[in-house]
Scaffold this motif. Sequence first.
Motif, PDB file in Angstrom:
ATOM      1  N   LYS A  68      61.138  24.622  87.852  1.00 55.05           N
ATOM      2  CA  LYS A  68      60.500  24.804  89.157  1.00 55.05           C
ATOM      3  C   LYS A  68      61.508  25.293  90.198  1.00 55.05           C
ATOM      4  CE  LYS A  68      57.691  21.621  90.597  1.00 55.05           C
ATOM      5  NZ  LYS A  68      57.149  20.284  90.920  1.00 55.05           N
ATOM      6  N   GLN A  69      62.750  24.813  90.085  1.00 53.08           N
ATOM      7  CA  GLN A  69      63.746  25.186  91.071  1.00 53.08           C
ATOM      8  C   GLN A  69      64.282  26.598  90.842  1.00 53.08           C
ATOM      9  OE1 GLN A  69      66.617  22.054  90.798  1.00 53.08           O
ATOM     10  NE2 GLN A  69      65.308  20.541  91.763  1.00 53.08           N
ATOM     11  N   LYS A  70      64.157  27.103  89.606  1.00 49.76           N
ATOM     12  CA  LYS A  70      64.714  28.412  89.303  1.00 49.76           C
ATOM     13  C   LYS A  70      63.950  29.536  89.984  1.00 49.76           C
ATOM     14  CE  LYS A  70      66.865  27.493  84.824  1.00 49.76           C
ATOM     15  NZ  LYS A  70      66.795  27.774  83.367  1.00 49.76           N
ATOM     16  N   MET A  71      62.627  29.404  90.087  1.00 50.26           N
ATOM     17  CA  MET A  71      61.811  30.505  90.591  1.00 50.26           C
ATOM     18  C   MET A  71      61.080  30.090  91.869  1.00 50.26           C
ATOM     19  SD  MET A  71      58.924  32.718  88.579  1.00 50.26           S
ATOM     20  CE  MET A  71      57.719  31.390  88.529  1.00 50.26           C
ATOM     21  N   LYS A  72      61.096  30.995  92.828  1.00 48.38           N
ATOM     22  CA  LYS A  72      60.395  30.768  94.084  1.00 48.38           C
ATOM     23  C   LYS A  72      59.563  32.001  94.396  1.00 48.38           C
ATOM     24  CE  LYS A  72      61.150  29.485  98.917  1.00 48.38           C
ATOM     25  NZ  LYS A  72      62.153  29.219  99.980  1.00 48.38           N
ATOM     26  N   THR A  85      45.225  48.501 101.965  1.00 49.72           N
ATOM     27  CA  THR A  85      45.582  47.078 101.895  1.00 49.72           C
ATOM     28  C   THR A  85      46.634  46.886 100.820  1.00 49.72           C
ATOM     29  OG1 THR A  85      43.385  46.379 102.604  1.00 49.72           O
ATOM     30  CG2 THR A  85      44.729  44.744 101.464  1.00 49.72           C
ATOM     31  N   ALA A  86      47.663  46.093 101.144  1.00 50.55           N
ATOM     32  CA  ALA A  86      48.748  45.827 100.197  1.00 50.55           C
ATOM     33  C   ALA A  86      49.104  44.346 100.207  1.00 50.55           C
ATOM     34  CB  ALA A  86      49.975  46.662 100.537  1.00 50.55           C
ATOM     35  N   ILE A  87      49.369  43.803  99.017  1.00 50.68           N
ATOM     36  CA  ILE A  87      49.932  42.458  98.854  1.00 50.68           C
ATOM     37  C   ILE A  87      51.185  42.606  98.006  1.00 50.68           C
ATOM     38  CG2 ILE A  87      49.583  40.114  97.994  1.00 50.68           C
ATOM     39  CD1 ILE A  87      46.602  40.488  98.342  1.00 50.68           C
ATOM     40  N   VAL A  88      52.300  42.096  98.497  1.00 49.63           N
ATOM     41  CA  VAL A  88      53.568  42.144  97.771  1.00 49.63           C
ATOM     42  C   VAL A  88      53.988  40.716  97.452  1.00 49.63           C
ATOM     43  CG1 VAL A  88      55.997  42.798  97.870  1.00 49.63           C
ATOM     44  CG2 VAL A  88      54.260  44.311  98.854  1.00 49.63           C
ATOM     45  N   ILE A  89      54.319  40.469  96.172  1.00 50.28           N
ATOM     46  CA  ILE A  89      54.678  39.132  95.692  1.00 50.28           C
ATOM     47  C   ILE A  89      56.052  39.224  95.055  1.00 50.28           C
ATOM     48  CG2 ILE A  89      53.979  37.209  94.207  1.00 50.28           C
ATOM     49  CD1 ILE A  89      51.149  38.752  94.182  1.00 50.28           C
ATOM     50  N   PHE A  90      57.024  38.474  95.598  1.00 52.02           N
ATOM     51  CA  PHE A  90      58.400  38.501  95.094  1.00 52.02           C
ATOM     52  C   PHE A  90      58.686  37.245  94.276  1.00 52.02           C
ATOM     53  CE2 PHE A  90      60.342  41.303  98.707  1.00 52.02           C
ATOM     54  CZ  PHE A  90      59.720  42.395  98.133  1.00 52.02           C
ATOM     55  N   PHE A  91      59.331  37.447  93.098  1.00 53.98           N
ATOM     56  CA  PHE A  91      59.872  36.334  92.318  1.00 53.98           C
ATOM     57  C   PHE A  91      61.352  36.226  92.651  1.00 53.98           C
ATOM     58  CE2 PHE A  91      56.348  38.121  89.923  1.00 53.98           C
ATOM     59  CZ  PHE A  91      55.622  36.999  89.541  1.00 53.98           C
ATOM     60  N   GLN A  92      61.759  35.113  93.213  1.00 57.35           N
ATOM     61  CA  GLN A  92      63.159  34.907  93.551  1.00 57.35           C
ATOM     62  C   GLN A  92      63.714  33.753  92.698  1.00 57.35           C
ATOM     63  OE1 GLN A  92      65.053  36.760  95.487  1.00 57.35           O
ATOM     64  NE2 GLN A  92      63.411  38.100  96.259  1.00 57.35           N
ATOM     65  N   TYR A  93      64.929  33.952  92.157  1.00 58.97           N
ATOM     66  CA  TYR A  93      65.530  32.983  91.247  1.00 58.97           C
ATOM     67  C   TYR A  93      66.808  32.443  91.844  1.00 58.97           C
ATOM     68  CZ  TYR A  93      62.293  35.373  88.148  1.00 58.97           C
ATOM     69  OH  TYR A  93      61.163  35.930  87.605  1.00 58.97           O
ATOM     70  N   GLU A  94      66.973  31.125  91.749  1.00 54.12           N
ATOM     71  CA  GLU A  94      68.194  30.506  92.260  1.00 54.12           C
ATOM     72  C   GLU A  94      69.293  30.616  91.217  1.00 54.12           C
ATOM     73  OE1 GLU A  94      67.387  26.540  93.383  1.00 54.12           O
ATOM     74  OE2 GLU A  94      65.923  27.075  94.922  1.00 54.12           O
ATOM     75  N   LEU A 114      60.362  40.801  88.561  1.00 50.18           N
ATOM     76  CA  LEU A 114      60.893  40.974  89.913  1.00 50.18           C
ATOM     77  C   LEU A 114      59.804  40.822  90.977  1.00 50.18           C
ATOM     78  CD1 LEU A 114      63.266  44.026  89.289  1.00 50.18           C
ATOM     79  CD2 LEU A 114      63.781  41.573  89.120  1.00 50.18           C
ATOM     80  N   PHE A 115      58.750  41.655  90.886  1.00 49.30           N
ATOM     81  CA  PHE A 115      57.719  41.586  91.924  1.00 49.30           C
ATOM     82  C   PHE A 115      56.411  42.188  91.420  1.00 49.30           C
ATOM     83  CE2 PHE A 115      60.403  45.313  92.774  1.00 49.30           C
ATOM     84  CZ  PHE A 115      59.471  46.351  92.816  1.00 49.30           C
ATOM     85  N   ILE A 116      55.339  41.854  92.150  1.00 52.93           N
ATOM     86  CA  ILE A 116      53.997  42.382  91.896  1.00 52.93           C
ATOM     87  C   ILE A 116      53.532  43.083  93.159  1.00 52.93           C
ATOM     88  CG2 ILE A 116      51.575  41.778  91.469  1.00 52.93           C
ATOM     89  CD1 ILE A 116      52.557  39.397  89.841  1.00 52.93           C
ATOM     90  N   VAL A 117      52.881  44.235  92.979  1.00 52.03           N
ATOM     91  CA  VAL A 117      52.231  44.930  94.094  1.00 52.03           C
ATOM     92  C   VAL A 117      50.752  45.048  93.753  1.00 52.03           C
ATOM     93  CG1 VAL A 117      52.089  47.021  95.478  1.00 52.03           C
ATOM     94  CG2 VAL A 117      54.329  46.204  94.671  1.00 52.03           C
ATOM     95  N   LEU A 118      49.925  44.575  94.647  1.00 54.88           N
ATOM     96  CA  LEU A 118      48.461  44.612  94.496  1.00 54.88           C
ATOM     97  C   LEU A 118      47.888  45.323  95.711  1.00 54.88           C
ATOM     98  CD1 LEU A 118      45.697  43.641  93.330  1.00 54.88           C
ATOM     99  CD2 LEU A 118      46.125  41.442  94.438  1.00 54.88           C
ATOM    100  N   GLY A 119      47.014  46.314  95.496  1.00 58.19           N
ATOM    101  CA  GLY A 119      46.496  47.043  96.646  1.00 58.19           C
ATOM    102  C   GLY A 119      45.229  47.811  96.358  1.00 58.19           C
ATOM    103  N   SER A 120      44.540  48.199  97.421  1.00 58.54           N
ATOM    104  CA  SER A 120      43.342  49.032  97.318  1.00 58.54           C
ATOM    105  C   SER A 120      43.741  50.462  96.985  1.00 58.54           C
ATOM    106  CB  SER A 120      42.550  48.985  98.631  1.00 58.54           C
ATOM    107  OG  SER A 120      43.325  49.494  99.700  1.00 58.54           O
ATOM    108  N   ASP A 121      42.738  51.304  96.653  1.00 56.74           N
ATOM    109  CA  ASP A 121      43.057  52.665  96.217  1.00 56.74           C
ATOM    110  C   ASP A 121      43.594  53.527  97.347  1.00 56.74           C
ATOM    111  OD1 ASP A 121      40.657  52.911  97.587  1.00 56.74           O
ATOM    112  OD2 ASP A 121      39.968  54.571  96.350  1.00 56.74           O
ATOM    113  N   GLY A 122      43.560  53.031  98.581  1.00 56.83           N
ATOM    114  CA  GLY A 122      44.197  53.752  99.682  1.00 56.83           C
ATOM    115  C   GLY A 122      45.683  53.929  99.454  1.00 56.83           C
ATOM    116  N   ILE A 123      46.311  53.025  98.688  1.00 57.77           N
ATOM    117  CA  ILE A 123      47.732  53.157  98.343  1.00 57.77           C
ATOM    118  C   ILE A 123      47.918  54.158  97.220  1.00 57.77           C
ATOM    119  CG2 ILE A 123      49.700  51.952  97.310  1.00 57.77           C
ATOM    120  CD1 ILE A 123      48.769  49.420  98.711  1.00 57.77           C
TER     121      ILE A 123
END
Length: 419
Positions: free
Chosen positions: A136-140, A409-418, A352-361
């Motif tokens: 749990k502590q490794k990924m944020k 519309t865009a959603i950006v999700i970052f995986f960060q590791y300690e 590393l990361f996820i990008v989720l968005g409408s077709d406008g992107i």
Amino acid sequence: MFSKFGQQLRPLGNRSSSETKKEQSNQKPNFQITQKRQRSESRVNQNEDQKQLVQSIQAQRQNQRLPDLNKQQKQIEKSTSGLDLSKKPPLLKSRIIIDSKSKQQQQQQQQQQNLTQSINLRSQKDETIQHWHQQKQKMKINYFSQSRPGFDGLLEKTNQDKELCLQFDENNYAFAVMDGHGMDGEHVSTFVKELLKYNLNKYYKVFDFQKIFFDIHQRMKLQTEFGCQFSGTTLTLILLKETNIQCGWVGDSRAILVRKNQNQNQSIIELSIDHKPHQEGERQRIEQCGGVVDTYHLPSGAPIGPSRVWAKGAQFPGLAMSRSLGDFVAASVGVSQIPELRQVDIVNKEDLFIVLGSDGIWEFLDNQTIADLVYPFYQKNDPQGACQKIISEAVAAWKAHSEGIDDITAIVIFFQYEL
């Protein structure tokens, strides 16, 4: 839970069987000539007694009242309401008699065995808990979402896009993008967002994509606040769980995962693939349902624009996707509300990361371009800056290729590791 209920019916008679046996033992045997006749008479009498006994038993059964099972059930539930029925009942003490010395030796051996087992179990449990906390502590998770209304060439449009971001705990999240279309597209996407939010909060752990997508689609038929014969929405939903990423989608709102490969370069995993009518499987389904897949045609007959779904011999609905929620006219000619599903295991320190968005992107920017735009912001752990960069680049691309601009519309999700 209930034991069988029954009642043994005793034969009716004036004397007990013990008295009858005692009296028979006191009687002497009779060896007279009339013995055969007496035996036959006794058999007749026995048959009559048996008939009377059967009749009396039947009468008793008719008069007997059956137990009230509901009452018995309530009494049992009341008596066991405070008990933990999952625990095993205590074992009965053994009746084998042993001397005190051997008994003490057995007790000591049993205590040592129990102590050894408890130490092993505790150590295993502690190691599991420690490993779990380390994982749990490794990924944020850090995320940000942003939406921008489109432009029709004269005025700013009403934004028909909707986004949803939910966090259930440190390891479980849900992200969704809905891109409404048609005259009431804004109301459709809002309706879907609220129902989806309700279902996620209630059924997240056992979320059934196909059932809930279909249920939302059906519930739209029952409402009367807006029209959805020619209006609908896409829906791309990501469930980010402890060990995997689950994606279910209808339409052309897209999600990608960017992962670091063995050469330390970026590789792109498509979590969704746009549902377009020209795709072979989609086209076959539509044609089997009586629909037609074709583009717009200029007065000269030349095709223009993307493939669309039409009713045979009609100039509607003209939907540019093969799956959606709502769009009931298009659904009647093969457009489906059943989501496609994909699951990807999370790879620690590589995702590393996820990008989720409408077709406008995605209309003018491909997956690799988006990944390259976001990566510098990932290194700075700045998901908000990444969202703003995606939208500004998408707007610039629309201006370069079109007079209008779609909702973005865009959603950006970052995986960060300690470390």
